[in-house]
Design a protein around this motif. Structure first.
Motif, PDB file in Angstrom:
ATOM      1  N   TYR A  96     -11.474  15.136  13.091  1.00  0.00           N
ATOM      2  CA  TYR A  96     -10.760  14.883  14.340  1.00  0.00           C
ATOM      3  C   TYR A  96      -9.943  16.070  14.850  1.00  0.00           C
ATOM      4  CZ  TYR A  96     -11.994  10.164  12.939  1.00  0.00           C
ATOM      5  OH  TYR A  96     -12.695   9.041  12.538  1.00  0.00           O
ATOM      6  N   SER A 148      -7.230  13.994  31.035  1.00  0.00           N
ATOM      7  CA  SER A 148      -8.441  14.209  30.248  1.00  0.00           C
ATOM      8  C   SER A 148      -9.341  15.244  30.926  1.00  0.00           C
ATOM      9  CB  SER A 148      -9.219  12.902  30.091  1.00  0.00           C
ATOM     10  OG  SER A 148     -10.500  13.133  29.539  1.00  0.00           O
ATOM     11  N   THR A 151     -12.502  15.369  31.105  1.00  0.00           N
ATOM     12  CA  THR A 151     -13.561  14.716  31.875  1.00  0.00           C
ATOM     13  C   THR A 151     -13.030  14.127  33.173  1.00  0.00           C
ATOM     14  OG1 THR A 151     -13.187  12.728  30.530  1.00  0.00           O
ATOM     15  CG2 THR A 151     -14.996  14.174  29.880  1.00  0.00           C
ATOM     16  N   ASN A 185     -11.223  16.906  22.513  1.00  0.00           N
ATOM     17  CA  ASN A 185     -11.678  15.813  21.650  1.00  0.00           C
ATOM     18  C   ASN A 185     -13.173  15.620  21.869  1.00  0.00           C
ATOM     19  OD1 ASN A 185     -12.072  13.708  23.875  1.00  0.00           O
ATOM     20  ND2 ASN A 185      -9.884  14.162  24.110  1.00  0.00           N
ATOM     21  N   GLU A 202     -15.038  13.109  22.699  1.00  0.00           N
ATOM     22  CA  GLU A 202     -15.495  12.399  23.897  1.00  0.00           C
ATOM     23  C   GLU A 202     -15.493  13.298  25.124  1.00  0.00           C
ATOM     24  OE1 GLU A 202     -13.198  11.329  21.785  1.00  0.00           O
ATOM     25  OE2 GLU A 202     -14.288   9.682  20.809  1.00  0.00           O
ATOM     26  N   SER A 203     -14.421  14.060  25.327  1.00  0.00           N
ATOM     27  CA  SER A 203     -14.356  14.939  26.490  1.00  0.00           C
ATOM     28  C   SER A 203     -15.382  16.063  26.391  1.00  0.00           C
ATOM     29  CB  SER A 203     -12.949  15.518  26.633  1.00  0.00           C
ATOM     30  OG  SER A 203     -12.613  16.332  25.519  1.00  0.00           O
ATOM     31  N   TRP A 205     -18.327  15.907  24.939  1.00  0.00           N
ATOM     32  CA  TRP A 205     -19.627  15.329  25.285  1.00  0.00           C
ATOM     33  C   TRP A 205     -19.769  15.190  26.795  1.00  0.00           C
ATOM     34  CZ3 TRP A 205     -23.982  15.144  22.892  1.00  0.00           C
ATOM     35  CH2 TRP A 205     -24.040  15.040  21.500  1.00  0.00           C
ATOM     36  N   GLY A 206     -18.675  14.878  27.474  1.00  0.00           N
ATOM     37  CA  GLY A 206     -18.739  14.721  28.921  1.00  0.00           C
ATOM     38  C   GLY A 206     -18.901  16.025  29.666  1.00  0.00           C
TER      39      GLY A 206
END
Length: 321
Positions: A44, A102, A104, A178, A180-181, A183-184
């Protein structure tokens, strides 16, 4: 050799920090995750930070190479010509006006700011006798960067929440990313990277002059539009991930030419490897030189890149791309 250096930098980025790890511990965090502090640090913190360095370094290096090719300007780069500053200002507006935090969420603002900055600096640098010369573009970029910086400072000082969100990000940092961001944002970098490969052969033709490029069948408007779009996507994505990191887009293309010559097809491939490697090494250096504290990667790249920039300004031989 360059590929091996990139792999080594990725491994070192996972292992080195305020909490040193062994290779076995890092591997176990993926193969036998038990939720320990070590496992969480790897998954993480260190892994997203390493991936952020890979993506941002790749994007900045490719954007810088394309900018230098399109403008035939050895001083061109996302930081020097104000593109990073334009994207940063747009992100600050998104943070302060819409409360977005964020990557994204504010990446579209980064694209808009990068596009406006690129257009403004090129038009301003093209005014007057001689058109868009390297010196005029650099001065226009410096002026636009100062303007964006003053507006950014005013917004952050008037809004404490925006200031808190912005103060660590503005110096250039890989710590806020992070999974998730990332990947976006990654698809935008992929599209930008593909566009650079599409225009790479035409950049070789543009390097010998617009008139000769036309005689070789180069569609200058289409190439410049595609190249500009790739720069906006790449630079905007990099700023959204890590903030306005300086000098990677300026320095790496010149290092790549030392290995690959002046063929942009090879220059871009070398940039794709050298950019992430240098950014990750700078991030690792920032972790160890001031332990137990850290120096953000944007400060390290600015400190290391400034002498190289002065060398480029003083060395007239570099002006030939």
């Amino acid at each position: 050799m360059a590929g091996a250096a990139l792999v080594a930098a990725c491994v070192a980025s996972i292992l080195i920090g305020s909490h040193p790890l062994t290779l076995d511990q890092a591997v176990a965090a993926f193969t036998d995750f038990r939720g320990t502090d070590t496992d969480r640090i790897v998954r993480y913190i260190r892994l997203p930070r390493t991936v952020a360095g890979l993506l941002a370094g790749l994007a900045l290096a490719l954007a810088g190479a394309v900018m230098q090719g399109l403008t035939r300007n050895p001083l061109a780069g996302p930081g020097l010509l104000g593109i990073n500053s334009g994207a940063s200002l747009a992100i600050v507006v998104a943070m302060g006006g819409l409360g977005l935090t964020s990557p994204t969420g504010f990446i579209w603002f980064a694209f808009l700011g990068a596009a406006v900055a690129a257009g403004f600096v090129y038009v301003l640098g093209s005014l007057g006798f001689g058109g868009a010369t390297p010196v005029k573009l650099a001065l226009a970029g410096a002026a636009f960067t100062a303007l964006c910086g003053s507006i950014t400072t005013a917004i952050t000082l008037l809004d404490r929440t925006t200031f808190d969100n912005f103060r660590f990000w503005v110096v250039g940092s890989l710590t806020r990313a992070n999974v998730e961001s990332l990947w976006g944002i990654a698809p935008f970098i992929v599209v930008g990277g593909v566009l650079t490969l599409v225009v790479s052969r035409s950049l070789n033709a543009i390097a010998i002059g617009d008139d000769l490029a036309r005689t070789l069948g180069t569609r200058l408007i289409a190439v410049r539009a595609g190249g500009a779009l790739s720069v906006v996507l790449l630079a905007g994505s990099a700023v959204a991930i890590a903030g306005p990191i300086a000098f990677i887009g300026l320095v790496i293309p010149h290092i790549a030419r030392a290995f690959a010559g002046h063929d942009y097809r090879w220059v871009l491939l070398w940039c794709a490897v050298l950019g992430p490697t240098l950014l990750l090494l700078a991030d690792i250096l920032g972790r160890v030189v001031a332990q137990p504290q850290e120096i953000q990667v944007g400060i390290i790249t600015a400190f290391a890149g400034s002498p190289f920039f002065l060398y480029l300004v003083r060395n007239r031989k570099v002006a030939t791309l």
